[in-house]
Scaffold this motif. Structure first.
Motif, PDB file in Angstrom:
ATOM      1  N   VAL A 279       0.841  -1.202   0.000  1.00 39.82           N
ATOM      2  CA  VAL A 279       0.000   0.000   0.000  1.00 39.82           C
ATOM      3  C   VAL A 279       0.873   1.248   0.000  1.00 39.82           C
ATOM      4  O   VAL A 279       0.645   2.200  -0.761  1.00 39.82           O
ATOM      5  N   LYS A 280       1.896   1.242   0.840  1.00 39.90           N
ATOM      6  CA  LYS A 280       2.809   2.382   0.918  1.00 39.90           C
ATOM      7  C   LYS A 280       3.488   2.636  -0.427  1.00 39.90           C
ATOM      8  O   LYS A 280       3.588   3.786  -0.888  1.00 39.90           O
ATOM      9  N   GLY A 281       3.940   1.580  -1.096  1.00 38.66           N
ATOM     10  CA  GLY A 281       4.617   1.719  -2.375  1.00 38.66           C
ATOM     11  C   GLY A 281       3.707   2.257  -3.461  1.00 38.66           C
ATOM     12  O   GLY A 281       4.115   3.092  -4.280  1.00 38.66           O
ATOM     13  N   ILE A 282       2.463   1.793  -3.468  1.00 36.11           N
ATOM     14  CA  ILE A 282       1.494   2.258  -4.465  1.00 36.11           C
ATOM     15  C   ILE A 282       1.200   3.743  -4.257  1.00 36.11           C
ATOM     16  O   ILE A 282       1.192   4.536  -5.204  1.00 36.11           O
ATOM     17  N   VAL A 283       0.957   4.127  -3.004  1.00 37.40           N
ATOM     18  CA  VAL A 283       0.681   5.536  -2.706  1.00 37.40           C
ATOM     19  C   VAL A 283       1.880   6.406  -3.049  1.00 37.40           C
ATOM     20  O   VAL A 283       1.735   7.503  -3.606  1.00 37.40           O
ATOM     21  N   GLN A 284       3.076   5.911  -2.739  1.00 33.69           N
ATOM     22  CA  GLN A 284       4.289   6.686  -2.998  1.00 33.69           C
ATOM     23  C   GLN A 284       4.429   7.011  -4.479  1.00 33.69           C
ATOM     24  O   GLN A 284       4.783   8.137  -4.856  1.00 33.69           O
ATOM     25  N   PHE A 285       4.135   6.030  -5.338  1.00 36.07           N
ATOM     26  CA  PHE A 285       4.207   6.306  -6.769  1.00 36.07           C
ATOM     27  C   PHE A 285       3.067   7.216  -7.219  1.00 36.07           C
ATOM     28  O   PHE A 285       3.282   8.194  -7.953  1.00 36.07           O
ATOM     29  N   MET A 286       1.853   6.924  -6.779  1.00 37.85           N
ATOM     30  CA  MET A 286       0.695   7.704  -7.226  1.00 37.85           C
ATOM     31  C   MET A 286       0.799   9.164  -6.806  1.00 37.85           C
ATOM     32  O   MET A 286       0.296  10.060  -7.494  1.00 37.85           O
ATOM     33  N   SER A 287       1.480   9.422  -5.695  1.00 39.35           N
ATOM     34  CA  SER A 287       1.606  10.796  -5.199  1.00 39.35           C
ATOM     35  C   SER A 287       2.482  11.659  -6.100  1.00 39.35           C
ATOM     36  O   SER A 287       2.490  12.890  -5.968  1.00 39.35           O
ATOM     37  N   THR A 288       3.201  11.039  -7.027  1.00 44.36           N
ATOM     38  CA  THR A 288       4.038  11.808  -7.952  1.00 44.36           C
ATOM     39  C   THR A 288       3.239  12.296  -9.162  1.00 44.36           C
ATOM     40  O   THR A 288       3.786  13.033  -9.998  1.00 44.36           O
TER      41      THR A 288
ATOM     42  N   VAL B  42       1.694   5.271   5.320  1.00 47.94           N
ATOM     43  CA  VAL B  42       1.459   6.284   4.284  1.00 47.94           C
ATOM     44  C   VAL B  42       1.769   7.677   4.823  1.00 47.94           C
ATOM     45  O   VAL B  42       2.335   8.523   4.127  1.00 47.94           O
ATOM     46  N   LYS B  43       1.417   7.913   6.076  1.00 46.73           N
ATOM     47  CA  LYS B  43       1.630   9.225   6.694  1.00 46.73           C
ATOM     48  C   LYS B  43       3.113   9.603   6.706  1.00 46.73           C
ATOM     49  O   LYS B  43       3.466  10.783   6.622  1.00 46.73           O
ATOM     50  N   LYS B  44       3.975   8.610   6.784  1.00 49.53           N
ATOM     51  CA  LYS B  44       5.420   8.870   6.805  1.00 49.53           C
ATOM     52  C   LYS B  44       5.925   9.438   5.481  1.00 49.53           C
ATOM     53  O   LYS B  44       6.915  10.168   5.443  1.00 49.53           O
ATOM     54  N   ILE B  45       5.249   9.094   4.385  1.00 50.40           N
ATOM     55  CA  ILE B  45       5.684   9.576   3.072  1.00 50.40           C
ATOM     56  C   ILE B  45       4.779  10.679   2.536  1.00 50.40           C
ATOM     57  O   ILE B  45       5.177  11.425   1.638  1.00 50.40           O
ATOM     58  N   CYS B  46       3.561  10.769   3.074  1.00 51.68           N
ATOM     59  CA  CYS B  46       2.613  11.818   2.667  1.00 51.68           C
ATOM     60  C   CYS B  46       2.009  12.423   3.929  1.00 51.68           C
ATOM     61  O   CYS B  46       1.013  11.906   4.451  1.00 51.68           O
ATOM     62  N   ASN B  47       2.615  13.475   4.399  1.00 52.94           N
ATOM     63  CA  ASN B  47       2.190  14.064   5.665  1.00 52.94           C
ATOM     64  C   ASN B  47       0.755  14.567   5.625  1.00 52.94           C
ATOM     65  O   ASN B  47       0.092  14.664   6.657  1.00 52.94           O
ATOM     66  N   GLU B  48       0.253  14.871   4.418  1.00 53.72           N
ATOM     67  CA  GLU B  48      -1.108  15.387   4.294  1.00 53.72           C
ATOM     68  C   GLU B  48      -2.166  14.275   4.256  1.00 53.72           C
ATOM     69  O   GLU B  48      -3.365  14.554   4.112  1.00 53.72           O
TER      70      GLU B  48
ATOM     71  N   VAL C 187      -5.335  11.256   0.205  1.00 54.46           N
ATOM     72  CA  VAL C 187      -4.238  12.204   0.012  1.00 54.46           C
ATOM     73  C   VAL C 187      -4.729  13.220  -1.012  1.00 54.46           C
ATOM     74  O   VAL C 187      -5.014  12.874  -2.159  1.00 54.46           O
ATOM     75  N   ARG C 188      -4.855  14.461  -0.578  1.00 53.98           N
ATOM     76  CA  ARG C 188      -5.358  15.516  -1.460  1.00 53.98           C
ATOM     77  C   ARG C 188      -4.179  16.214  -2.135  1.00 53.98           C
ATOM     78  O   ARG C 188      -3.450  16.965  -1.500  1.00 53.98           O
TER      79      ARG C 188
END
Length: 248
Positions: free
Chosen positions: A64-73, A91-97, A109-110
């Motif tokens: 889940v973390k890896g998917i979010v990390q890529f999608m956030s780019t 997820v919060k560790k890589i996307c503080n928002e 994640v907005r």
């Protein structure tokens, strides 16, 4: 990336504001990104208007973390459903928002602002126990740019409570009804409004409710016209479909 963003990018290339290679680099992950354990569908927002949503159940925290990390780019809003708190913390560790809705079990994640509709979706629950499913529908509808009005705990065991809120329900462009037990509320609402009703059977009830199967069959056999049914506890599916109807 959606259609309007692609048009803007191509206009910038045409106008010489950005180099061709820079545009190529932006497009390089289309149509999907291979992560080994997942293929992220970066083309989905272009095809259907909404980006891919992450269904977390059955995935590991790291996946889940890896998917979010890529999608956030990709500058798209991110919705993850059926997420637990451990997933949220990662997820919060890589996307503080990142935001977690404990009732809905969703992570949001907005990345960008969305235009909110003037018309609204009414989300109605038969009981308090149906709120988690309704919340999943509400979070989904809201992140997709819809105004939402909630009407909670107005089931058929006290039908006067429903009538007190009927103007709110009738004012919606589309209505979601979440109900467990025998699932009768969807039929009642369907017989009172001139808007499409999306019925969500919930796994709330005693033994003979069969974890939502009784409500599902009841809703499928509704005598009220204009009632459609999604799967048991599928608040996401109801919210997504309601968004599509609300934006027609």
């Amino acid at each position: 990336m959606n259609v309007e963003e692609i048009k803007t990018l191509l206009e910038k290339v045409k106008g010489g504001d950005i180099e061709i290679q820079e545009a190529v680099d932006i497009f390089k992950d289309l149509p999907y990104k291979e992560l080994g354990y997942a293929k992220i569908d970066n083309h989905r927002e272009i095809r259907v208007g909404y980006p891919e949503v992450i269904y977390c159940e059955g995935k590991t925290v790291e996946q889940v973390k890896g998917i979010v990390q890529f999608m956030s780019t990709k500058n798209s809003n991110i919705l993850a459903t059926r997420a637990n708190y451990e997933m949220y913390k990662a997820v919060k560790k890589i996307c503080n928002e990142a935001e977690y809705n404990e009732l809905a079990r969703t992570i949001i994640v907005r990345e960008k602002e969305v235009t909110v509709t003037d018309t609204y979706i009414a989300i109605v629950t038969a009981g308090t126990s149906d709120i988690p499913v309704a919340e999943e529908a509400a979070v989904t509808a809201e992140i997709l740019g819809n105004k939402v009005e909630k009407v909670i705990d107005v089931g058929v065991a006290g039908i006067h409570r429903l009538f007190d809120k009927i103007d709110i329900i009738r004012g919606a462009k589309v209505v979601i009804v979440a109900a467990g037990m025998e699932g009768a509320l969807a039929s009642v609402v369907g017989g009172l409004v001139d808007k499409p009703v999306i019925a969500v059977p919930t796994s709330v009830g005693y033994g003979a409710s069969f974890k939502g199967l009784t409500a599902l069959l009841s809703m499928l056999n509704s005598c009220a016209s204009g009632v459609s049914v999604v799967n048991i506890d599928n608040g996401f599916g109801a919210g997504y479909l309601a968004s599509m109807i609300n934006k027609l």
